[in-house]
Enzyme design. Structure first.
Site, PDB file in Angstrom:
ATOM      1  N   GLU A 136      -6.396 -11.107  -0.868  1.00  0.00           N
ATOM      2  CA  GLU A 136      -7.099 -10.738   0.419  1.00  0.00           C
ATOM      3  C   GLU A 136      -8.678 -10.513  -0.037  1.00  0.00           C
ATOM      4  O   GLU A 136      -9.204  -9.542   0.350  1.00  0.00           O
ATOM      5  CB  GLU A 136      -6.766  -9.224   0.847  1.00  0.00           C
ATOM      6  CG  GLU A 136      -5.207  -9.213   1.341  1.00  0.00           C
ATOM      7  CD  GLU A 136      -4.968  -7.801   2.008  1.00  0.00           C
ATOM      8  OE1 GLU A 136      -5.529  -7.297   2.630  1.00  0.00           O
ATOM      9  OE2 GLU A 136      -3.622  -7.669   2.049  1.00  0.00           O
ATOM     10  N   GLU A 174       0.792  -1.276  -0.039  1.00  0.00           N
ATOM     11  CA  GLU A 174       0.049   0.096   0.101  1.00  0.00           C
ATOM     12  C   GLU A 174       0.757   1.482   0.029  1.00  0.00           C
ATOM     13  O   GLU A 174       0.455   2.150   0.904  1.00  0.00           O
ATOM     14  CB  GLU A 174      -0.893  -0.246   1.270  1.00  0.00           C
ATOM     15  CG  GLU A 174      -1.744  -1.186   1.247  1.00  0.00           C
ATOM     16  CD  GLU A 174      -2.857  -1.220   2.383  1.00  0.00           C
ATOM     17  OE1 GLU A 174      -2.634  -0.436   3.281  1.00  0.00           O
ATOM     18  OE2 GLU A 174      -3.717  -2.086   2.559  1.00  0.00           O
TER      19      GLU A 174
HETATM   20  C1  GLA Z   1      -4.958  -4.525   4.466  1.00  0.00           C
HETATM   21  C2  GLA Z   1      -3.717  -5.468   4.796  1.00  0.00           C
HETATM   22  C3  GLA Z   1      -4.142  -6.491   5.511  1.00  0.00           C
HETATM   23  C4  GLA Z   1      -5.395  -6.449   6.486  1.00  0.00           C
HETATM   24  C5  GLA Z   1      -6.397  -5.760   5.618  1.00  0.00           C
HETATM   25  C6  GLA Z   1      -7.602  -5.563   6.740  1.00  0.00           C
HETATM   26  O1  GLA Z   1      -5.555  -5.094   3.470  1.00  0.00           O
HETATM   27  O2  GLA Z   1      -2.854  -5.580   3.788  1.00  0.00           O
HETATM   28  O3  GLA Z   1      -3.181  -7.082   6.164  1.00  0.00           O
HETATM   29  O4  GLA Z   1      -4.817  -5.682   7.526  1.00  0.00           O
HETATM   30  O5  GLA Z   1      -5.923  -4.527   5.313  1.00  0.00           O
HETATM   31  O6  GLA Z   1      -7.647  -6.427   7.715  1.00  0.00           O
END
Ligand code: GLA
Length: 367
Positions: free
Chosen positions: A266, A159
Site C-alpha cells: 500500500e 492489522e
Molecule cells: C489500511 C488498509 C487499506 C486502506 C488503508 C487506507 O492500510 O489495509 O485497505 O483502507 O488503510 O485507505
C-alpha cells in the site's frame, strides 16, 4: 516583437514544438511496469469507477497488478449475512483478466470496514466465538472461491498487531470474541478454498522497530506452526520524512529473514509528517499546497525506497501503490479532514511527477 505584435517566443515555441511533443511522448512511454519487469510487480489500488476514466490508460501503461481499494473488503462485499455484493470486485477482476494484469485480493479479515451484522445476533447481542468463527469461515470460503481464477495472492489477515509497545495483539472485536485462533483459522480456510493462492499477513507501521518485531514474531510463529502463510505485506504508508534508508533497510532485511515472500502492499509517501490519528485542521495547517520543499523531499524519499526495493528484489516481488495518482488519495481527508495530499508518482493530470524519474530511470543512473 514581430509584425502584428507576434511575440518572438511564440515563433520559437512553434519551431520547437515537434521536439517538445516528442519529449513528452518519450516521457509518457517510460513504463514502471516495464522497467521493473525483472524486479517486481508494480501495482495500484483502484476503484471500479477509476477503470472507466482516463486513469485506465495510465494503469495499462504503468502498472501490471491491481488491488481493489475497497470493493473486496468485508463490509462492501458482504454487507448483510445473506447478501454479497460482487459487482465492484468482479469488474476489477474482469479488467485485470482482460488486460493480463495480476490481481491481489484485499482483505479477508480486518477490524475496519466490516459490517456490524458480523458481530451481532438477530436480537442484537454480541455473537459467541463459535458463531463468529463460522461466519468468518463462510465469508472467506465464499470470497476466495469466487476469485479463485483471478486473484493470485490474498491479504488474509490485516492489522492484528497492536501499535502499543506493551501489547502484542490489537484488542479488536475479533480478538475480544475469538482470541488469537481466528488468525490461524483464517489462513487455513483461505488455503482450503484456493490451495494455489499465496497468503499474506498485512500490516502498517512495519518500519517502527517495536511493531516490526511483533509482526515478525507473529509471522514466524505461524510459519513454524505449519500454517499456510506465504508472505508478509508491508503496507508502506510512509512520508517525506520517514523511513530513513537505514530504517528501511533494517526492515527489509528483517522480513527477508522469514524465508517467505515480502510485498509492499500500500505504498504512498505523504507530504506531511505522520500524525497521531484523525483530527480537524489546525489554523496553521496549509490545506492544499505542494511546496518545492515537499517536492524535493519526496523525490529523495521515493529514490531511497526504490533503491532499496531493488536491492531486496530476491524476497520482494511486488510493490503496490495505494491509489493511482494525486488526483485522488485516501490521504486527502485523512488524518486531517479536508487537507489535500500529494503522495503518488503521478500528478492530478496523470503526468509523471519529478519523483517519478529517479524511480523509473535507475538504469540510466547505473543503479
Ligand atoms: C489500511 C488498509 C487499506 C486502506 C488503508 C487506507 O492500510 O489495509 O485497505 O483502507 O488503510 O485507505
Amino acid at each position: 516583437m514581430f509584425k502584428n505584435g507576434f511575440p518572438l517566443f511564440r515563433v520559437v515555441l512553434a519551431l520547437l514544438s515537434p521536439f517538445i511533443s516528442l519529449k513528452s511522448f518519450a516521457q509518457d512511454a517510460v513504463s514502471l511496469a516495464q522497467v521493473y519487469k525483472d524486479y517486481f510487480l508494480i501495482g495500484a489500488a483502484v476503484t471500479p469507477q477509476s477503470l472507466k476514466t482516463d486513469e485506465a490508460g495510465l494503469i495499462l501503461s504503468q502498472f501490471n497488478s491491481l488491488t481493489a481499494e475497497n470493493a473486496m473488503k468485508m463490509g462492501p462485499i458482504h454487507p448483510k449475512e445473506n447478501e454479497y455484493q460482487w459487482a465492484g470486485g468482479d469488474s476489477i477482476a474482469a479488467f485485470a483478466q482482460r488486460h493480463g494484469l495480476k490481481m491481489r485480493g484485499h482483505t479477508l479479515c480486518w477490524h475496519n470496514q466490516v459490517a456490524p451484522w458480523m458481530f451481532k445476533t438477530e436480537t442484537g447481542d454480541t455473537v459467541t466465538k463459535e458463531i463468529l468463527m463460522q461466519r468468518l469461515k463462510d465469508h472467506i470460503t465464499t470470497v476466495v472461491s469466487r476469485y479463485k481464477d483471478q486473484v493470485y495472492a490474498w491479504d488474509v489477515v490485516n492489522e492484528v498487531i497492536s501499535d502499543s509497545p506493551g501489547e502484542f495483539y490489537r484488542p479488536s472485536i475479533w480478538y475480544r470474541i475469538c482470541g488469537e485462533e481466528f488468525i490461524t483459522k483464517a489462513f487455513e480456510w483461505a488455503h482450503a478454498a484456493d490451495p494455489d493462492a499465496l497468503l499474506f499477513y498485512n500490516d502498517y507501521n512495519e518500519t517502527h522497530p517495536v511493531k516490526r518485531e511483533k509482526i515478525f514474531q507473529l509471522v514466524k510463529t505461524l510459519k513454524e506452526a505449519g500454517v499456510p502463510i506465504h508472505g508478509v505485506g508491508l503496507q508502506g504508508h510512509w512520508s517525506i520524512y520517514e523511513p530513513t534508508a537505514e530504517v528501511l533497510e533494517q526492515t527489509l532485511d528483517r522480513f527477508s529473514q522469514l524465508g517467505l515472500q515480502v510485498q509492499v502492499t500500500e505504498l504512498d509517501i505523504s507530504v506531511y509528517a505522520k500524525g497521531q490519528g484523525r483530527r480537524e485542521p489546525w489554523p496553521k495547517d496549509s490545506l492544499s499546497v505542494f511546496t518545492p520543499q515537499m517536492e524535493s523531499l519526496q523525490i529523495e524519499r521515493y529514490k531511497i525506497c526504490f533503491d532499496l526495493f531493488r536491492k531486496y528484489r530476491h524476497t520482494l516481488n511486488s510493490v503496490t501503490f495505494w491509489n493511482i495518482s494525486d488526483r485522488r488519495s485516501w490521504l486527502d481527508n485523512f488524518p486531517v479532514r479536508g487537507r489535500k495530499d500529494y503522495p503518488l508518482l503521478f500528478d492530478k493530470d496523470l503526468k509523471p511527477k519529478k519523483a517519478f524519474w529517479p524511480v523509473a530511470d535507475f538504469q540510466k543512473q547505473g543503479g
